[in-house]
Every structure is written in structure tokens, then in C-alpha cells.
Write a protein that holds these residues in place. Structure first.
Motif, PDB file in Angstrom:
ATOM      1  N   HIS A  27      -3.725 158.521  32.575  1.00  0.00           N
ATOM      2  CA  HIS A  27      -2.415 159.481  32.088  1.00  0.00           C
ATOM      3  C   HIS A  27      -1.408 159.689  33.194  1.00  0.00           C
ATOM      4  O   HIS A  27      -0.619 160.594  32.998  1.00  0.00           O
ATOM      5  CB  HIS A  27      -3.242 160.873  31.998  1.00  0.00           C
ATOM      6  N   VAL A  29       1.337 158.136  35.293  1.00  0.00           N
ATOM      7  CA  VAL A  29       2.338 157.055  35.446  1.00  0.00           C
ATOM      8  C   VAL A  29       3.548 157.250  36.422  1.00  0.00           C
ATOM      9  O   VAL A  29       3.962 158.300  36.620  1.00  0.00           O
ATOM     10  CB  VAL A  29       3.148 156.885  33.747  1.00  0.00           C
ATOM     11  N   LYS A  46       2.103 162.326  31.066  1.00  0.00           N
ATOM     12  CA  LYS A  46       1.831 161.701  29.748  1.00  0.00           C
ATOM     13  C   LYS A  46       1.053 162.793  29.021  1.00  0.00           C
ATOM     14  O   LYS A  46       1.198 162.880  27.575  1.00  0.00           O
ATOM     15  CB  LYS A  46       1.017 160.261  29.743  1.00  0.00           C
ATOM     16  N   ASP A  47       0.352 163.688  29.595  1.00  0.00           N
ATOM     17  CA  ASP A  47      -0.586 164.662  28.749  1.00  0.00           C
ATOM     18  C   ASP A  47       0.258 165.852  28.354  1.00  0.00           C
ATOM     19  O   ASP A  47       0.200 166.168  27.114  1.00  0.00           O
ATOM     20  CB  ASP A  47      -1.494 165.373  30.057  1.00  0.00           C
ATOM     21  N   PRO A  50       3.906 163.321  25.842  1.00  0.00           N
ATOM     22  CA  PRO A  50       3.550 162.049  25.414  1.00  0.00           C
ATOM     23  C   PRO A  50       4.677 161.343  24.685  1.00  0.00           C
ATOM     24  O   PRO A  50       4.798 160.141  24.924  1.00  0.00           O
ATOM     25  CB  PRO A  50       2.358 162.080  24.766  1.00  0.00           C
ATOM     26  N   VAL A  53       7.577 160.692  27.354  1.00  0.00           N
ATOM     27  CA  VAL A  53       7.271 159.650  28.512  1.00  0.00           C
ATOM     28  C   VAL A  53       7.071 158.405  27.993  1.00  0.00           C
ATOM     29  O   VAL A  53       7.832 157.194  28.548  1.00  0.00           O
ATOM     30  CB  VAL A  53       5.866 159.947  29.269  1.00  0.00           C
ATOM     31  N   ALA A  54       6.643 158.111  26.579  1.00  0.00           N
ATOM     32  CA  ALA A  54       6.918 156.822  25.817  1.00  0.00           C
ATOM     33  C   ALA A  54       8.149 156.158  25.777  1.00  0.00           C
ATOM     34  O   ALA A  54       8.530 155.196  25.909  1.00  0.00           O
ATOM     35  CB  ALA A  54       6.000 156.885  24.647  1.00  0.00           C
TER      36      ALA A  54
END
Length: 194
Positions: A27, A29, A46-47, A50, A53-54
Motif C-alpha cells: 500500500h 507507493v 493508496k489506502d 485508491p 493514486v491509480a
């Protein structure tokens, strides 16, 4: 038998600890922005963000940010980039994403957030780094002016570079204000593999 149970419990504890560490690593990055003024390293969350971040990683891994500039720089506020080249020509983008500003992350100094238009769910590729605590950009409510701007990470390396960019001299270029006189280019953005 007692020694066997103790060893078994210890082994299970170690496995659980290692799984937790591996899970935490999944989690976390990191992205390095190699700029014409030095490197900036971002830690992305990412937590809590999400979707954002993606989306950001998609642009990073496609090479989209290479050759773009920090096109809007306001000392005491933020530095913004991600779409324009040095001639202020815009790049095509993917579809806009959901605004994740209500994720509990705040627009504090050295955090990175998504730029957007007046539509709260219009962020695509542009991002900004706060160079001050900008609480007025935080989520307040699901209303037009209350949505805020989604923070999705923070600067963990190159804070002096961020500060140097913030101090650059700017001017009005065409219809755009706060454009650095000397272009500050993102030479390359890359995800750092752990």
C-alpha cells in the motif's frame, strides 16, 4: 510439548508479522519527479485515495508527465503541473475521476493533491504540491464549494526543490497567469519499485 507450543506460537506470530509488513509495503507507493530544478520524491497513499493514486500512476507509467511543466506557481500557496508543455500546449487526458477529498487527508504543506475545474469530479492529470497549509482547500461538504481538493500523497524528498520552484519568477503568458518565466520541466516521472 510445552516448548513445541511456544515455538509454534512464535512461528505463527512471525508469519503474521511478515504478512502485515508485506501488506503495508503493498500500500506504499513512491514516485520520483525528475525536474529541471532537481528531484522530488512523493509517497502516495493508496489506502486513503485508491482511485486518485491509480489515476496518477497510470499517467506516470504511460510517460504522460515527461516534458510537461509546472505551469502555475504561486509562492505561499502551491506549484501546479501535469498537463502543459513549455509552449502551453495541453496534452490529451483520460476521463475525469471521482473526487476523494473526504478521505481524511488535508492540504497541508508539502502534500500533493489533484487540480480540477469548478466541477468537483473533474480531475484528470493535473496535480499540485501545497507550499503552505491550505486548509481552505480541504473537504467541508458535498456541495459545490465544499468539496475541496483530493490529497493523495506527500513530498518525502526534495522539499528544497519544491521551495525553490515556489520562489521562481512568474508572468502572464497568453491567458494564463503565474507561469514561470523560465520553464520548469518534469523531465521524467517514474514509479520507484521497492
Amino acid at each position: 510439548m510445552k516448548l513445541f507450543k511456544i515455538l509454534l506460537v512464535s512461528a505463527l506470530f512471525c508469519v503474521a508479522l511478515m504478512a502485515g509488513t508485506a501488506n503495508a509495503a503493498d500500500h506504499t507507493v513512491f514516485v520520483k519527479l525528475q525536474t529541471s530544478m532537481g528531484n522530488i520524491v512523493l509517497e502516495l497513499n493508496k489506502d486513503k485515495a485508491p482511485v486518485t493514486v491509480a489515476n496518477f500512476l497510470r499517467y506516470v507509467n504511460e510517460g504522460h508527465y515527461s516534458g510537461t511543466i509546472f505551469h502555475r506557481v504561486i509562492d505561499g500557496f502551491m506549484i501546479q503541473g501535469g498537463n502543459f508543455d513549455k509552449n502551453m500546449k495541453q496534452r490529451p487526458t483520460h476521463a475525469a475521476i471521482e473526487n476523494e477529498a473526504r478521505n481524511g487527508l488535508y492540504n497541508d504543506k508539502y502534500t500533493v493533491a489533484m487540480a480540477r475545474t469548478n466541477d468537483p469530479h473533474s480531475a484528470t492529470d493535473q496535480f499540485f504540491i501545497n507550499v503552505n497549509d491550505n486548509a481552505f482547500l480541504n473537504f467541508k461538504s458535498e456541495s459545490g464549494s465544499g468539496w475541496g481538493y483530493a490529497v493523495f500523497g506527500k513530498v518525502i524528498g526534495g522539499k528544497k526543490v519544491v521551495d525553490k520552484i515556489a520562489k521562481t519568477v512568474t508572468f502572464r503568458k497568453g491567458r494564463y497567469d503565474d507561469v514561470p518565466v523560465k520553464p520548469i520541466t518534469i523531465i521524467k516521472a517514474e514509479e520507484l519499485k521497492q
